[in-house]
Design a protein around this motif. Structure first.
Motif, PDB file in Angstrom:
ATOM      1  N   LEU A  69       4.628 -20.216  24.320  1.00 61.63           N
ATOM      2  CA  LEU A  69       5.551 -19.588  23.379  1.00 61.63           C
ATOM      3  C   LEU A  69       5.657 -18.088  23.623  1.00 61.63           C
ATOM      4  N   PHE A  70       4.536 -17.429  23.904  1.00 59.32           N
ATOM      5  CA  PHE A  70       4.586 -16.006  24.237  1.00 59.32           C
ATOM      6  C   PHE A  70       5.522 -15.763  25.417  1.00 59.32           C
ATOM      7  N   LEU A  71       5.406 -16.601  26.445  1.00 57.15           N
ATOM      8  CA  LEU A  71       6.260 -16.451  27.621  1.00 57.15           C
ATOM      9  C   LEU A  71       7.724 -16.704  27.273  1.00 57.15           C
ATOM     10  N   SER A  72       7.957 -17.676  26.415  1.00 57.65           N
ATOM     11  CA  SER A  72       9.345 -17.956  26.029  1.00 57.65           C
ATOM     12  C   SER A  72       9.930 -16.799  25.236  1.00 57.65           C
ATOM     13  N   PHE A  73       9.117 -16.184  24.363  1.00 61.16           N
ATOM     14  CA  PHE A  73       9.590 -15.018  23.618  1.00 61.16           C
ATOM     15  C   PHE A  73       9.889 -13.864  24.561  1.00 61.16           C
ATOM     16  N   GLY A  74       9.002 -13.698  25.560  1.00 63.87           N
ATOM     17  CA  GLY A  74       9.228 -12.646  26.543  1.00 63.87           C
ATOM     18  C   GLY A  74      10.483 -12.881  27.355  1.00 63.87           C
ATOM     19  N   ALA A  75      10.724 -14.149  27.713  1.00 63.33           N
ATOM     20  CA  ALA A  75      11.926 -14.474  28.482  1.00 63.33           C
ATOM     21  C   ALA A  75      13.187 -14.168  27.682  1.00 63.33           C
ATOM     22  N   ALA A  76      13.093 -14.309  26.361  1.00 60.13           N
ATOM     23  CA  ALA A  76      14.231 -14.012  25.491  1.00 60.13           C
ATOM     24  C   ALA A  76      14.286 -12.538  25.099  1.00 60.13           C
ATOM     25  N   HIS A  77      13.314 -11.743  25.590  1.00 59.07           N
ATOM     26  CA  HIS A  77      13.244 -10.311  25.278  1.00 59.07           C
ATOM     27  C   HIS A  77      13.235 -10.056  23.770  1.00 59.07           C
ATOM     28  N   GLN A  78      12.375 -10.836  23.099  1.00 60.75           N
ATOM     29  CA  GLN A  78      12.274 -10.709  21.647  1.00 60.75           C
ATOM     30  C   GLN A  78      10.802 -10.696  21.247  1.00 60.75           C
ATOM     31  N   GLY A  79      10.446  -9.849  20.309  1.00 55.98           N
ATOM     32  CA  GLY A  79       9.091  -9.816  19.792  1.00 55.98           C
ATOM     33  C   GLY A  79       8.201  -8.775  20.414  1.00 55.98           C
ATOM     34  N   ASP A  80       8.643  -8.126  21.460  1.00 53.72           N
ATOM     35  CA  ASP A  80       7.873  -7.062  22.108  1.00 53.72           C
ATOM     36  C   ASP A  80       6.478  -7.543  22.498  1.00 53.72           C
ATOM     37  N   LEU A  81       6.418  -8.738  23.097  1.00 50.72           N
ATOM     38  CA  LEU A  81       5.147  -9.306  23.517  1.00 50.72           C
ATOM     39  C   LEU A  81       5.026  -9.248  25.033  1.00 50.72           C
ATOM     40  N   PRO A  82       3.870  -8.833  25.555  1.00 46.86           N
ATOM     41  CA  PRO A  82       3.696  -8.775  27.004  1.00 46.86           C
ATOM     42  C   PRO A  82       3.626 -10.174  27.591  1.00 46.86           C
ATOM     43  N   ALA A  83       4.198 -10.337  28.766  1.00 45.95           N
ATOM     44  CA  ALA A  83       4.207 -11.650  29.410  1.00 45.95           C
ATOM     45  C   ALA A  83       3.096 -11.805  30.433  1.00 45.95           C
ATOM     46  N   GLY A 133     -16.550  -7.718  30.931  1.00 44.10           N
ATOM     47  CA  GLY A 133     -16.318  -6.944  29.718  1.00 44.10           C
ATOM     48  C   GLY A 133     -17.502  -6.107  29.269  1.00 44.10           C
ATOM     49  N   TRP A 134     -18.483  -5.901  30.157  1.00 41.15           N
ATOM     50  CA  TRP A 134     -19.678  -5.148  29.757  1.00 41.15           C
ATOM     51  C   TRP A 134     -19.302  -3.716  29.366  1.00 41.15           C
ATOM     52  N   GLY A 135     -19.609  -3.361  28.142  1.00 42.75           N
ATOM     53  CA  GLY A 135     -19.299  -2.032  27.649  1.00 42.75           C
ATOM     54  C   GLY A 135     -17.833  -1.784  27.368  1.00 42.75           C
ATOM     55  N   LEU A 136     -17.001  -2.839  27.458  1.00 36.03           N
ATOM     56  CA  LEU A 136     -15.556  -2.692  27.290  1.00 36.03           C
ATOM     57  C   LEU A 136     -15.188  -2.778  25.817  1.00 36.03           C
ATOM     58  N   GLU A 137     -14.472  -1.789  25.337  1.00 36.85           N
ATOM     59  CA  GLU A 137     -14.041  -1.782  23.944  1.00 36.85           C
ATOM     60  C   GLU A 137     -12.888  -2.762  23.736  1.00 36.85           C
ATOM     61  N   PRO A 138     -12.869  -3.499  22.622  1.00 40.04           N
ATOM     62  CA  PRO A 138     -11.739  -4.384  22.319  1.00 40.04           C
ATOM     63  C   PRO A 138     -10.430  -3.599  22.263  1.00 40.04           C
ATOM     64  N   ARG A 139      -9.380  -4.245  22.722  1.00 40.58           N
ATOM     65  CA  ARG A 139      -8.072  -3.593  22.679  1.00 40.58           C
ATOM     66  C   ARG A 139      -7.014  -4.652  22.366  1.00 40.58           C
ATOM     67  N   TYR A 140      -6.230  -4.415  21.348  1.00 35.10           N
ATOM     68  CA  TYR A 140      -5.183  -5.350  20.955  1.00 35.10           C
ATOM     69  C   TYR A 140      -3.817  -4.743  21.257  1.00 35.10           C
ATOM     70  N   GLY A 141      -3.004  -5.459  22.004  1.00 33.64           N
ATOM     71  CA  GLY A 141      -1.624  -5.050  22.222  1.00 33.64           C
ATOM     72  C   GLY A 141      -1.367  -4.307  23.516  1.00 33.64           C
ATOM     73  N   ALA A 142      -2.407  -3.724  24.114  1.00 33.81           N
ATOM     74  CA  ALA A 142      -2.218  -2.986  25.368  1.00 33.81           C
ATOM     75  C   ALA A 142      -3.432  -3.188  26.263  1.00 33.81           C
ATOM     76  N   PRO A 143      -3.662  -4.424  26.715  1.00 33.29           N
ATOM     77  CA  PRO A 143      -4.860  -4.701  27.501  1.00 33.29           C
ATOM     78  C   PRO A 143      -4.846  -3.994  28.859  1.00 33.29           C
ATOM     79  N   ALA A 144      -6.011  -3.459  29.238  1.00 30.72           N
ATOM     80  CA  ALA A 144      -6.178  -2.872  30.563  1.00 30.72           C
ATOM     81  C   ALA A 144      -6.530  -3.974  31.556  1.00 30.72           C
ATOM     82  N   SER A 145      -6.719  -3.604  32.799  1.00 29.82           N
ATOM     83  CA  SER A 145      -6.960  -4.602  33.847  1.00 29.82           C
ATOM     84  C   SER A 145      -8.238  -5.409  33.586  1.00 29.82           C
ATOM     85  N   ARG A 146      -9.278  -4.767  33.075  1.00 34.76           N
ATOM     86  CA  ARG A 146     -10.514  -5.506  32.798  1.00 34.76           C
ATOM     87  C   ARG A 146     -10.335  -6.475  31.641  1.00 34.76           C
TER      88      ARG A 146
END
Length: 260
Positions: A69-83, A133-146
């Protein structure tokens, strides 16, 4: 945190059905003793999905309906969700499922403990994700590569878990979703009054209720740990320990036959 979009898709987990239609009768004696460990694994799933959604994504790692569903929302360019995150999770999950199917089938053909083997691989992969994820701070909405890499490894582990739970095929406890368990619970209750789901026989009623409760408690636990500010490694280590414990507890038991 903005969890509105994830809350909407989190409810859509039924299409990943990991146990086929719910059986109305009690599990065969050879499977009944697995009820408690499978409930523990269900709790682990709730914890892992809480970490995946709230600390690594938003992304699902076990309930892949949400990623579709996230991918489908992204394909429709709606919801501002990363694909990217859901795409990586889907690909990793698929790889894990294929590897698990081949490995566990080969182990069964040789009379080995495929159930234990699948859980050992899952625990090892969760530990790898914790290491990433050792020592990695939680991040919601803008995940880094780790964050993305840790989520991908978790999805690989959950691909293994889904194959393992489907091979066990214990009605009412699929371990990675609760939509079917909840539906069968309601259908077989005094409200649903449907004998197709065991109404009047009591078959599976308790297991279904406990499965839903285990998922809820696992998710709540994971959310509270994220809220406490723990780094990703400490969020995942309890899950790895529990899966490893279930595997080691059953290593000396009889080898299972898939679905029987």
């Amino acid at each position: 945190m903005n969890t509105g979009a994830t809350g909407a898709t989190g409810a859509a987990d039924g299409a990943d059905g990991a146990g086929g239609a719910e059986a109305a009768c009690s599990p065969a004696p050879s499977r009944a003793y697995l009820t408690l460990p499978l409930l523990v694994l269900t709790w682990v799933t709730g914890l892992i999905e809480a970490v995946s959604l709230l600390a690594l994504g938003p992304v699902f790692t076990a309930m892949q309906t949400g990623n579709v569903l996230f991918l489908s929302f992204g394909a429709a360019h709606q919801g501002d969700l990363p694909a990217l995150a859901p795409a990586l999770s889907l690909a990793s999950f698929a790889a894990g499922a294929v590897c698990a199917a081949r490995l566990e089938a080969a182990a069964e053909s040789r009379g080995r403990h495929w159930f234990v083997l699948g859980l050992l691989v899952e625990a090892a992969l969760i530990l790898v994700a914790a290491g990433i994820g050792w020592g990695l701070e939680p991040r919601y909405g803008a995940p880094a590569s780790r964050h993305l890499l840790a989520a991908a490894v978790l999805a690989l582990a959950m691909g293994f878990r889904n194959i393992t739970s489907m091979r066990v095929n214990l009605p009412g406890v699929p371990t990675t979703l609760v939509t079917r368990s909840m539906t069968a619970f309601l259908g077989g209750s005094a409200l649903g009054h449907d004998s197709a789901f065991g109404y009047g026989t009591g078959g599976g009623w308790g297991r279904r209720a406990w499965a839903v409760s285990a998922m809820f408690v696992g998710g709540c636990t994971g959310a509270l740990l994220v809220r406490a500010g723990l780094t990703v490694n400490w969020l995942l280590l309890p899950a790895a320990v529990l899966v490893l414990t279930v595997a080691l507890t059953h290593r000396k038991g009889p080898a299972l036959r898939s679905g029987r």
